[in-house]
Design an enzyme around this catalytic site. Structure first.
Site, mmCIF file in Angstrom:
data_model
loop_
_atom_site.group_PDB
_atom_site.id
_atom_site.type_symbol
_atom_site.label_atom_id
_atom_site.label_comp_id
_atom_site.label_asym_id
_atom_site.label_seq_id
_atom_site.Cartn_x
_atom_site.Cartn_y
_atom_site.Cartn_z
ATOM 1 N N PHE A 123 0.854 -1.179 0.000
ATOM 2 C CA PHE A 123 0.000 0.000 0.000
ATOM 3 C C PHE A 123 0.892 1.230 0.000
ATOM 4 O O PHE A 123 2.060 1.176 0.411
ATOM 5 C CB PHE A 123 -0.900 0.014 1.243
ATOM 6 C CG PHE A 123 -2.382 -0.073 0.952
ATOM 7 C CD1 PHE A 123 -2.905 -1.108 0.205
ATOM 8 C CD2 PHE A 123 -3.257 0.881 1.449
ATOM 9 C CE1 PHE A 123 -4.256 -1.205 -0.044
ATOM 10 C CE2 PHE A 123 -4.612 0.801 1.212
ATOM 11 C CZ PHE A 123 -5.126 -0.244 0.457
ATOM 12 N N GLN A 236 -8.085 14.688 3.510
ATOM 13 C CA GLN A 236 -7.248 13.932 2.566
ATOM 14 C C GLN A 236 -7.972 13.720 1.245
ATOM 15 O O GLN A 236 -9.136 13.311 1.231
ATOM 16 C CB GLN A 236 -6.892 12.571 3.158
ATOM 17 C CG GLN A 236 -6.018 11.722 2.243
ATOM 18 C CD GLN A 236 -5.562 10.461 2.928
ATOM 19 O OE1 GLN A 236 -6.323 9.508 3.059
ATOM 20 N NE2 GLN A 236 -4.316 10.441 3.380
ATOM 21 N N HIS A 238 -7.938 11.394 -1.813
ATOM 22 C CA HIS A 238 -7.442 10.120 -2.326
ATOM 23 C C HIS A 238 -7.142 10.296 -3.809
ATOM 24 O O HIS A 238 -7.969 10.835 -4.553
ATOM 25 C CB HIS A 238 -8.490 9.027 -2.121
ATOM 26 C CG HIS A 238 -7.967 7.638 -2.293
ATOM 27 N ND1 HIS A 238 -7.582 7.142 -3.522
ATOM 28 C CD2 HIS A 238 -7.769 6.635 -1.395
ATOM 29 C CE1 HIS A 238 -7.169 5.903 -3.369
ATOM 30 N NE2 HIS A 238 -7.261 5.568 -2.090
ATOM 31 N N LEU A 248 -14.504 5.564 -4.739
ATOM 32 C CA LEU A 248 -13.152 5.131 -4.424
ATOM 33 C C LEU A 248 -12.692 3.944 -5.275
ATOM 34 O O LEU A 248 -13.398 2.940 -5.397
ATOM 35 C CB LEU A 248 -13.060 4.746 -2.946
ATOM 36 C CG LEU A 248 -11.669 4.336 -2.459
ATOM 37 C CD1 LEU A 248 -10.719 5.507 -2.521
ATOM 38 C CD2 LEU A 248 -11.748 3.786 -1.033
ATOM 39 N N GLU A 251 -6.520 1.785 -3.119
ATOM 40 C CA GLU A 251 -5.078 1.779 -3.277
ATOM 41 C C GLU A 251 -4.560 0.362 -3.517
ATOM 42 O O GLU A 251 -3.448 0.163 -4.017
ATOM 43 C CB GLU A 251 -4.442 2.357 -2.014
ATOM 44 C CG GLU A 251 -3.115 3.020 -2.203
ATOM 45 C CD GLU A 251 -2.848 3.991 -1.065
ATOM 46 O OE1 GLU A 251 -1.927 3.723 -0.291
ATOM 47 O OE2 GLU A 251 -3.555 5.004 -0.958
ATOM 48 N N ARG A 282 -0.595 9.355 -0.276
ATOM 49 C CA ARG A 282 -1.748 9.915 -0.980
ATOM 50 C C ARG A 282 -1.600 11.402 -1.257
ATOM 51 O O ARG A 282 -2.025 11.877 -2.308
ATOM 52 C CB ARG A 282 -3.016 9.631 -0.172
ATOM 53 C CG ARG A 282 -3.364 8.159 -0.175
ATOM 54 C CD ARG A 282 -4.522 7.838 0.739
ATOM 55 N NE ARG A 282 -4.858 6.415 0.635
ATOM 56 C CZ ARG A 282 -5.790 5.821 1.356
ATOM 57 N NH1 ARG A 282 -6.486 6.527 2.241
ATOM 58 N NH2 ARG A 282 -6.036 4.532 1.210
ATOM 59 N N HIS A 349 -11.589 12.280 0.612
ATOM 60 C CA HIS A 349 -11.708 10.913 1.135
ATOM 61 C C HIS A 349 -11.777 10.811 2.652
ATOM 62 O O HIS A 349 -12.518 9.990 3.183
ATOM 63 C CB HIS A 349 -10.522 10.101 0.624
ATOM 64 C CG HIS A 349 -10.521 8.663 1.029
ATOM 65 N ND1 HIS A 349 -11.559 7.803 0.741
ATOM 66 C CD2 HIS A 349 -9.603 7.922 1.706
ATOM 67 C CE1 HIS A 349 -11.287 6.602 1.208
ATOM 68 N NE2 HIS A 349 -10.122 6.649 1.811
ATOM 69 N N ARG A 392 -2.701 10.668 6.192
ATOM 70 C CA ARG A 392 -2.896 9.281 6.625
ATOM 71 C C ARG A 392 -2.363 8.315 5.579
ATOM 72 O O ARG A 392 -2.615 8.480 4.392
ATOM 73 C CB ARG A 392 -4.388 8.999 6.862
ATOM 74 C CG ARG A 392 -4.668 7.542 7.212
ATOM 75 C CD ARG A 392 -6.121 7.313 7.558
ATOM 76 N NE ARG A 392 -7.018 7.438 6.425
ATOM 77 C CZ ARG A 392 -7.229 6.486 5.511
ATOM 78 N NH1 ARG A 392 -6.547 5.360 5.546
ATOM 79 N NH2 ARG A 392 -8.104 6.682 4.542
#
Length: 578
Positions: A123, A236, A238, A248, A251, A282, A349, A392
């Site tokens: 990730f 955040q 994404h 979404l 990832e 991200r 996100h 994050r």
């Protein structure tokens, strides 16, 4: 229509039925009468949409070497752009492996390695493949498993209730007030302790991966109560939302070997993150995509998105590891990702900031001196411990929910045995009754849907991936006008039961509050750090801004900003390189 007020008592009230709230409920239900208040049926909570996995240094996949909680901690601290509290991050990373094993024992059906161990994938921002997953439906199976466990523990659920007010008296939380969508009644719940686990607030943005229920209700409840919100300038984005809807695209697609392409067919992430490439964090990846678009290398007639290629790994692997993504791309974009690349763009996100809490117990922090509100807790995305800091890392959200949901539950378990049943004054439901009555009878000219649309446009245009002083201040000024217009809102829907416009009007009130907190905090932070990218202050400024932002609501005036120190224990701030 006459509105009834119903009164209830439970030892523990939890607002929100996602992973954090449900895990906390399970922890305390063995000795307490626990009730969960939720806007939707519990298993429709937004936690179910988490796709890619949960981060834990199980060390099952050693493709890049041995893993450890120390490596997980360093990756998280670095990913946070050194704004994360390292004492809280250390706790989370140490607790992650036993927490995932506990979930496995509860019945979560994780995907498996050939040797039968829990499978782990790569990730973004993680130096090891430490993401435990269940295909691309990890949040779904985790929440369904925990919900079943909560039913076994006799947790009581109030579904389709909207919490409108916290009952706080002399710095002690004594319960909540809620509106019942089905019966159109107001309910006053007294309790020894209350946990806010309402999730995030992506719906203030025009393009978001968040569900329609993600309206930051916990943020609004806290802010309107005079309590602070922390680090709200860090929403955040994404990097891979399905174009143009923002749904979404996990990832995990890039973790399984997917890569990004610009309009020239170039793998552009090699320019921005030479080592991590498409698995960069991200914030960096979203800025890279926007830069490609702004410099004319986007895709399509408007050159306003890029492509995510995964078909090269083969249809069999995609259907086994990414079945939901395969269905999403066909259903919502008409794209078969086993044959052609997926159109993507950054999408709002997650809120790294939120309700400031002590990581040791989950108690809500009341001021810039660190005092807490007795009996009031927060966990999950609604809370800010802060383990995510300025950015994050993917898959740290799910471990955050269950680790700190359980932690809050343990503290509530002890606390409710030490205090008496609270006494209320008897007029706690009056404010909500007046609000519902006024909305019902209003003859104003403003529509909820139009105000919400205007809010989302303001936030997307003025406080998105890139910001500057001028546009942020324009956004705050425009928001103040929306707050004035909200006082003149009217409802078209006159239904006496399941009036969804009434619910949306209540939600909009919360959205207008934490949008203000977001803009005011972004104006204050005159640096670029993590997801907060100021083009007028492009450098990180540790001397002046290596601290948490606390924003307090001031009625009729500009919000008040204070700060809190960042916990730095093991790793001194350094430049982030990927």
């Amino acid at each position: 229509m006459q509105m009834n007020i119903e009164n209830h008592y439970h030892d523990v009230i939890i607002i929100g039925a996602g992973l954090a709230g449900t895990r906390a409920a399970i922890e305390v239900a063995s000795i307490a009468d626990v009730a969960v208040i939720t806007k939707v049926f519990p298993t429709r909570s937004h936690s179910t949409t988490a796709q890619g996995g949960v981060a834990a240094s199980l060390n099952n996949n050693k493709a890049k070497g041995e893993d450890s909680w120390e490596l997980h901690m360093f990756d998280t601290v670095k990913g946070s752009d050194y704004l994360g509290d390292q004492n809280a991050i250390e706790y989370m990373c140490k607790e992650a492996p036993p927490t995932v094993i506990e979930l496995e024992h509860m019945g979560v059906p994780f995907s498996r390695m050939p040797d039968g161990k829990i499978a782990q994938r790569d990730f973004g921002g993680h130096s090891r493949p430490r993401i435990a997953y269940a295909a691309d439906r990890t949040g779904h199976v985790m929440l369904h498993t925990l919900y079943e466990q909560s039913i076994k523990e006799n947790v009581h659920y109030y579904s389709e209730f909207v919490v409108t007010q916290l009952i706080i008296d002399n710095n002690v939380c004594k319960g909540v007030v809620a509106y019942d969508l089905r019966k159109r009644n107001v309910h006053v719940f007294s309790a020894k302790s209350v946990l806010i686990a309402t999730g995030g607030g992506g719906r203030i943005y025009k393009v978001t991966s968040n569900a329609h229920e993600s309206t930051g209700d916990g943020f609004g409840l806290i802010y309107k109560s005079g309590l602070p919100l922390q680090d709200m300038e860090f929403p955040q984005f994404h990097p891979t939302g399905l174009y143009p809807l923002g749904i979404l695209i996990t990832e995990g697609v890039r973790g399984e070997g997917g890569f990004l392409l610009n309009g020239k067919g170039e793998r552009f992430m090699e320019k921005y993150a030479p080592e991590f490439k498409d698995l960069a964090p991200r914030d960096l990846t979203s800025r890279a995509i926007y830069t490609e678009i702004m410099e004319g290398r986007g895709v399509g007639p408007k050159k306003d998105h890029v492509l995510l290629q995964i078909h090269h790994i083969g249809k069999k692997a995609i259907l086994e590891k990414l079945p939901e993504i395969y269905q999403f791309t066909i259903t919502y974009a008409g794209v078969d990702c086993t044959k052609e690349p997926i159109p993507v763009m950054p999408t709002m996100h997650y809120y790294m900031g939120g309700i400031p809490t002590n990581y040791e117990d989950g108690l809500v922090i009341a001021d810039d001196k660190g005092n807490t509100v007795k009996g009031l807790y927060a966990a999950g995305e609604a809370a800010c411990e802060s383990v995510h800091g300025g950015n994050r890392l993917g898959a740290n959200s799910l471990v955050d929910t269950v680790v700190f949901g359980r932690k809050a539950g343990k503290h509530m378990y002890k606390y409710i045995q030490q205090v008496d049943k609270p006494e209320l004054k008897g007029d706690e439901g009056k404010q909500t009754v007046e609000m519902i009555t006024n909305l019902t009878n209003s003859t104003g000219q403003e529509l909820v849907s139009k105000l919400r649309e205007d809010l989302q446009d303001i936030m997307w245009q003025k406080c998105s991936v890139f910001r500057d002083e001028k546009t942020l201040k324009e956004g705050l000024s425009a928001l103040k006008e929306l707050q004035k217009r909200y006082k003149n809102v009217r409802l078209i829907d006159k239904a006496s039961t399941f009036n969804m416009e009434m619910k949306e009007a209540i939600e909009l009130g919360n959205m207008l509050e934490y949008a203000e907190a977001t803009l005011a905090s972004a104006i204050y932070r005159k640096e670029s750090r993590g997801a907060h990218s100021r083009v007028d202050y492009p450098k990180r400024d540790d001397q002046n801004f290596l601290k948490h932002t606390l924003v307090f609501r001031v009625q009729g005036a500009t919000p008040r900003i204070a700060t809190r120190d960042v916990s730095i224990t093991r790793y001194k701030p350094q430049e982030r390189r990927y």
